[in-house]
Write a protein that holds these residues in place. Sequence first.
Motif, PDB file in Angstrom:
ATOM      1  N   ALA A 340     100.375 -51.265 -79.882  1.00 47.41           N
ATOM      2  CA  ALA A 340      99.881 -49.544 -80.165  1.00 47.41           C
ATOM      3  C   ALA A 340     100.175 -49.183 -81.451  1.00 47.41           C
ATOM      4  O   ALA A 340     101.824 -50.381 -81.933  1.00 47.41           O
ATOM      5  CB  ALA A 340     100.302 -48.436 -79.185  1.00 47.41           C
ATOM      6  N   ALA A 342     101.508 -45.703 -83.375  1.00 45.97           N
ATOM      7  CA  ALA A 342     101.154 -44.204 -83.083  1.00 45.97           C
ATOM      8  C   ALA A 342     100.952 -43.349 -85.214  1.00 45.97           C
ATOM      9  O   ALA A 342     101.899 -44.029 -85.234  1.00 45.97           O
ATOM     10  CB  ALA A 342     102.176 -43.385 -82.619  1.00 45.97           C
ATOM     11  N   ASP A 346      97.393 -36.564 -88.012  1.00 45.31           N
ATOM     12  CA  ASP A 346      95.464 -36.364 -87.289  1.00 45.31           C
ATOM     13  C   ASP A 346      94.806 -36.480 -88.213  1.00 45.31           C
ATOM     14  O   ASP A 346      94.414 -35.397 -88.432  1.00 45.31           O
ATOM     15  CB  ASP A 346      96.377 -34.693 -86.668  1.00 45.31           C
ATOM     16  N   THR A 348      91.460 -36.522 -88.474  1.00 42.09           N
ATOM     17  CA  THR A 348      90.277 -36.368 -88.029  1.00 42.09           C
ATOM     18  C   THR A 348      89.108 -37.380 -89.045  1.00 42.09           C
ATOM     19  O   THR A 348      88.228 -37.654 -88.906  1.00 42.09           O
ATOM     20  CB  THR A 348      90.172 -35.635 -87.434  1.00 42.09           C
ATOM     21  N   GLU A 351      89.832 -41.816 -91.790  1.00 40.09           N
ATOM     22  CA  GLU A 351      90.628 -42.350 -90.973  1.00 40.09           C
ATOM     23  C   GLU A 351      91.323 -43.865 -92.306  1.00 40.09           C
ATOM     24  O   GLU A 351      90.375 -44.230 -92.866  1.00 40.09           O
ATOM     25  CB  GLU A 351      89.409 -43.885 -90.597  1.00 40.09           C
ATOM     26  N   ARG A 359      92.410 -50.893 -86.099  1.00 39.08           N
ATOM     27  CA  ARG A 359      91.056 -50.991 -84.570  1.00 39.08           C
ATOM     28  C   ARG A 359      90.742 -52.382 -84.595  1.00 39.08           C
ATOM     29  O   ARG A 359      89.943 -52.352 -83.694  1.00 39.08           O
ATOM     30  CB  ARG A 359      90.514 -49.946 -84.121  1.00 39.08           C
ATOM     31  N   THR A 364      95.171 -50.834 -80.339  1.00 35.09           N
ATOM     32  CA  THR A 364      95.388 -49.116 -79.989  1.00 35.09           C
ATOM     33  C   THR A 364      95.797 -48.576 -80.740  1.00 35.09           C
ATOM     34  O   THR A 364      97.114 -48.041 -81.252  1.00 35.09           O
ATOM     35  CB  THR A 364      96.033 -49.173 -78.254  1.00 35.09           C
ATOM     36  N   LEU A 366      96.419 -44.701 -82.010  1.00 36.06           N
ATOM     37  CA  LEU A 366      96.523 -43.331 -82.331  1.00 36.06           C
ATOM     38  C   LEU A 366      96.831 -42.522 -83.074  1.00 36.06           C
ATOM     39  O   LEU A 366      97.872 -42.119 -83.015  1.00 36.06           O
ATOM     40  CB  LEU A 366      97.925 -43.579 -80.839  1.00 36.06           C
ATOM     41  N   HIS A 369      99.651 -38.713 -82.734  1.00 38.38           N
ATOM     42  CA  HIS A 369     100.794 -39.137 -81.355  1.00 38.38           C
ATOM     43  C   HIS A 369     102.155 -39.701 -82.115  1.00 38.38           C
ATOM     44  O   HIS A 369     102.459 -39.354 -83.450  1.00 38.38           O
ATOM     45  CB  HIS A 369     100.361 -40.637 -80.879  1.00 38.38           C
ATOM     46  N   LEU A 387     101.269 -37.312 -77.557  1.00 35.75           N
ATOM     47  CA  LEU A 387     101.078 -36.181 -78.540  1.00 35.75           C
ATOM     48  C   LEU A 387     102.059 -35.403 -79.854  1.00 35.75           C
ATOM     49  O   LEU A 387     102.900 -34.893 -78.851  1.00 35.75           O
ATOM     50  CB  LEU A 387      99.862 -35.346 -77.799  1.00 35.75           C
ATOM     51  N   THR A 395     101.069 -36.037 -71.082  1.00 34.13           N
ATOM     52  CA  THR A 395     100.563 -36.951 -71.045  1.00 34.13           C
ATOM     53  C   THR A 395     101.021 -38.538 -71.679  1.00 34.13           C
ATOM     54  O   THR A 395     100.419 -39.212 -73.118  1.00 34.13           O
ATOM     55  CB  THR A 395      99.345 -36.295 -73.275  1.00 34.13           C
ATOM     56  N   TRP A 397     102.343 -41.377 -72.599  1.00 34.11           N
ATOM     57  CA  TRP A 397     102.146 -42.917 -72.328  1.00 34.11           C
ATOM     58  C   TRP A 397     103.612 -44.514 -72.702  1.00 34.11           C
ATOM     59  O   TRP A 397     104.242 -44.081 -73.577  1.00 34.11           O
ATOM     60  CB  TRP A 397     100.935 -43.118 -73.413  1.00 34.11           C
TER      61      TRP A 397
END
Lengths: 508, 90
Positions: A340, A342, A346, A348, A351, A359, A364, A366, A369, A387, A395, A397
């Motif tokens: 992963a 992280a 953020d 959005t 990218e 990806r 993965t 995130l 995070h 998060l 949340t 993981w």
Amino acid sequence: MTAPTDARRRGVRLDLPDSRRVSIRYDGRHLPAFEGEPLAAALYAAGVRIFNRSLKYHRPRGLFCNAGYCPNCLVRVDGTPHVRACTEPVRDRMEVESESGWPSARFDLLAVLDQLGFLFPTGFQYRYFTRPRWLYHRWEWLLRRLAGHGRLGVDPPSPAQRSSLTADVAVVGGGPAGMAAALAAARAGACVLLFEAESALGGGLRTEPRPVRAPALYDGLPGVELVARLATEIERHPAISCHRRALAFGYYADGRLGVAGPGTFLSVHAERIIVATGSYERPMVFDGCDRPGVFLASGVRRMLHLWRIRPGAAAVVVTTSDYGLAVALDLLNAGVTVRAVADTRDWTSREPDEARRLRQSGVTVLPGHAVLSVAGRRSIRAAILALTGPADRATAWKVPCDHLVVSGEFWPANELVFHAAYRGSHVLRAEAHPMRPQIEREGLRAVGPVHIAGNAAGVGDLVKALLEGTIAGLSAGIALRGATPGAAWELEDAVRALAAIHEASHGR
Amino acid sequence: MGDRRIVCFCLDVTVEDLAEAVREGFDHPELLKRFTAVLMGPCQGKLCAPNVLRILAELTGQPEEALDVPTLRPPVRPIPIGLLAAGGEP
């Protein structure tokens, strides 16, 4: 409990060094190694994961920065205490011992102190048993045994030499900014000394596999090749004297630079000093942030590109910038499973390219995070991601991994600039301090005769570092030797190029 | 024991240690450094200074830019004392 060393040894080395095989001894065990490689690399490849125990709580510590500035890899080598294994080259029949922990760093009976933290609140050493005095001396004796690291060697060390050097310009740091500065100052007619603390020139370029959009002749070369070209130019240049394994440790009030070479004290006097010492990477603070298996991203890059060693089989990467994403790609290319990535940002709307490539390779990713904690004590077994914002354990993981790579911000290595800025005042007021030095001209920062360029000035970009180094070198050369038309024109060009990059990044 | 996250690797100083020091009144960076010994270990603040200043800023409710950076002195990295002796005037 511990995995067999075979499993660790298998697949750690990406390829074998060119030098001859030798044998070293670590805590009584004979281990194979290659001559000239960093001692920490040899130990890691042989399965060593716990290098040290921390001073107070005897917590296990493993490799972290791999660049000589953290305290985790200190070992005793041939009787000399406090040697940094990550920068010490292997010699045949080296005698290496762990310095902390009883009986050894790997298995330490005093690790129980980690559970007794409540007995040792902050400042306990100033308060417990202070009266009567005789009791305090006994207590101090015990504290030194429990917390001390290292013992002095028995043999007296060989005496150090002293040497004086004079030049027009002294460049501290042989990374992109430093190499550019040395060459530029020499082109402007100055006599240059270049000091690099490591055994090879290149700094951050040595671990950059991607092409560097460098101005002028060497555009588009991968970092490593660019280093080779610039280093060759520097070696050949009659006006540049290059000193490797030479650490500039202080700038003194009389304008002298103190430099520590191997076994030699160099007293350097130069009209201008260019500090191009790069930066340190900032650790992230979370539960278990000091466990073996947690690495700084720049440290992992050194392991992959310079040591040719994989940190492990399965990684989790946590980053605050594109740098960590690039390191995640480096890990993938080296055959490590990246479980992963992280990113605390953020993004959005936009990218980053590296995130998209990750990806597309099945990793993965995130955004938004961060890492909450890690599981494992002697080495990590998993990273717990959640998060960002108020820790929301619902949340959280848990991602199994054997190493966690953290990429925080970079902090300028500008201690020498602070030395120059004090000017007799012991406390530097916030407004005047070198985090924001006087900007004389775009790309040229200075405190008196001490110029700063590149990451040491807080710039986070290889191309900007090259340009800043060029500007600093040319300015210094012109100030001392007069402006030749060629030098003046080149300086204008470099300033324009840097301004263009600034505009492009701000305009986005 | 409070927040046991390690801030200073060299000397095992936790976030709780910093908070306790500030509660006791050692809230200026120079005082905090001397009481908790952060920035004084083998790394000389290279690893911990950014985090210590950020945490101190949070604990005292100031912006990070307002904090004075504790005095940095030579040597930048630990060097053998014999080297300094060789450097003295003959």
